[in-house]
Design a protein around this motif. Structure first.
Motif, mmCIF file in Angstrom:
data_model
loop_
_atom_site.group_PDB
_atom_site.id
_atom_site.type_symbol
_atom_site.label_atom_id
_atom_site.label_comp_id
_atom_site.label_asym_id
_atom_site.label_seq_id
_atom_site.Cartn_x
_atom_site.Cartn_y
_atom_site.Cartn_z
ATOM 1 N N UNK A 1 0.826 -1.201 0.000
ATOM 2 C CA UNK A 1 0.000 0.000 0.000
ATOM 3 C C UNK A 1 0.867 1.261 0.000
ATOM 4 N N UNK A 2 1.971 1.232 0.739
ATOM 5 C CA UNK A 2 2.863 2.386 0.769
ATOM 6 C C UNK A 2 3.488 2.630 -0.599
ATOM 7 N N UNK A 3 3.930 1.556 -1.263
ATOM 8 C CA UNK A 3 4.507 1.706 -2.604
ATOM 9 C C UNK A 3 3.480 2.253 -3.581
ATOM 10 N N UNK A 4 2.268 1.717 -3.532
ATOM 11 C CA UNK A 4 1.206 2.188 -4.425
ATOM 12 C C UNK A 4 0.844 3.638 -4.116
ATOM 13 N N UNK B 1 3.583 5.948 -5.637
ATOM 14 C CA UNK B 1 3.459 6.015 -7.094
ATOM 15 C C UNK B 1 2.264 6.868 -7.504
ATOM 16 N N UNK B 2 1.124 6.632 -6.857
ATOM 17 C CA UNK B 2 -0.100 7.344 -7.234
ATOM 18 C C UNK B 2 -0.026 8.813 -6.876
ATOM 19 N N UNK B 3 0.470 9.111 -5.679
ATOM 20 C CA UNK B 3 0.543 10.511 -5.251
ATOM 21 C C UNK B 3 1.462 11.309 -6.164
ATOM 22 N N UNK C 1 7.958 7.600 3.172
ATOM 23 C CA UNK C 1 7.552 6.229 2.840
ATOM 24 C C UNK C 1 8.607 5.455 2.057
ATOM 25 N N UNK C 2 9.837 5.956 1.990
ATOM 26 C CA UNK C 2 10.825 5.330 1.108
ATOM 27 C C UNK C 2 11.152 3.893 1.515
ATOM 28 N N UNK C 3 11.258 3.621 2.828
ATOM 29 C CA UNK C 3 11.581 2.259 3.254
ATOM 30 C C UNK C 3 10.451 1.292 2.906
ATOM 31 N N UNK C 4 9.226 1.699 3.223
ATOM 32 C CA UNK C 4 8.077 0.850 2.889
ATOM 33 C C UNK C 4 7.911 0.743 1.375
ATOM 34 N N UNK C 5 8.242 1.806 0.652
ATOM 35 C CA UNK C 5 8.170 1.780 -0.808
ATOM 36 C C UNK C 5 9.102 0.716 -1.373
#
Length: 270
Positions: A191-194, A197-199, A257-261
């Protein structure tokens, strides 16, 4: 220093050089926001004293608050809705797997090859007939379901233990409860990666907002930057300050969110 360590020196030098090339545009943007047009054109690389002058000129020329608000509403609204829609779709494609769903997924992948310019005119006519020109919803709705995010969630769902779903069903949980209470907490990194990307895509989107938002009262930050370059004379100090303000939200979101990304992207690839 050992022989093995010396062998790694060229690699570190190579990476350091390219890191400097990557960081330099950000540094030049930051420095240019504090300089005058003449200093920017002269490629001055040290901070100047024109930051407040550039901010005053920017606020006189453009409604920076309204543009920030429009961009934030579009980016946040698109991100929230896209996460819900694409997560449910990706979950359904993998957990309720069938040959028919594979065909639908293949069609979605083919849709990624169609350039947006090919569907822009019919999309505009559709929203015009619905009376949604100059509406932020007209920017949000086409972006809430993308094949890329659906594929991301589908690939991530392949690593989700199906035994947990079966156990939850035996315990009496409904499908929606399984998704919300078990699947979503487990897939936080996806969810963090998405979300990143979306934001970033929504915040930086220029073409479609430029087409559907005809009134400057609802313009986004990329549109504001384009308006600053539309005159006969461009104030590059003001322009670089606007670019800096536009870049800050996406930089902050990525840093947070870079780590979760990274974990989400890695998990999706696996």
């Amino acid at each position: 220093m050992t022989k093995y360590a010396w062998r790694r020196v060229p690699g570190y030098v190579f990476l350091s050089v390219f890191a400097l090339f990557s960081i330099f545009p950000l540094y030049f943007m930051l420095v240019s926001a504090t300089n005058s047009t003449q200093d920017v054109l002269a490629s001055r690389l040290t901070p100047g004293g024109h930051l407040f002058d550039n901010m005053t000129a920017l606020m006189k020329q453009q409604d920076i608050g309204a543009a920030m608000t429009s961009s934030a509403l579009i980016a946040i609204g698109t991100t929230v809705l896209a996460l819900i829609v694409c997560a449910v779709a990706g979950y359904g494609f993998e957990i309720y797997h069938s040959r028919g769903k594979d065909i639908v997924m293949a069609i979605l992948m083919l849709a990624m090859m169609i350039p947006f310019a090919a569907i822009m005119i019919p999309l505009f006519r559709m929203f015009a007939q619905l009376g949604m020109v100059n509406s932020l919803f007209a920017v949000i709705i086409p972006a809430i379901s993308t094949p890329l995010l659906i594929l991301l969630f589908r690939q991530a769902s392949r690593s989700f233990p199906y035994e947990i779903i079966e156990a939850a069903r035996i315990d009496g949980l409904k499908e929606l409860s399984i998704f919300a209470r078990i699947y979503v907490p487990t897939m936080k990194s996806t969810f963090a990666a998405a979300a990143v990307i979306t934001f970033m895509t929504s915040w930086n989107n220029f073409l479609w907002p430029r087409v559907i938002l005809l009134d400057n009262a609802v313009q986004t930050m990329p549109m504001l930057i384009a308006n600053l370059t539309a005159g006969y004379v461009t104030d590059y100090g003001v322009l670089m300050l606007a670019v800096l303000l536009t870049s800050l939200p996406t930089i902050l979101v990525f840093l947070i969110l870079q780590r979760a990304f990274a974990q989400g992207i890695t998990g999706a690839i696996k």
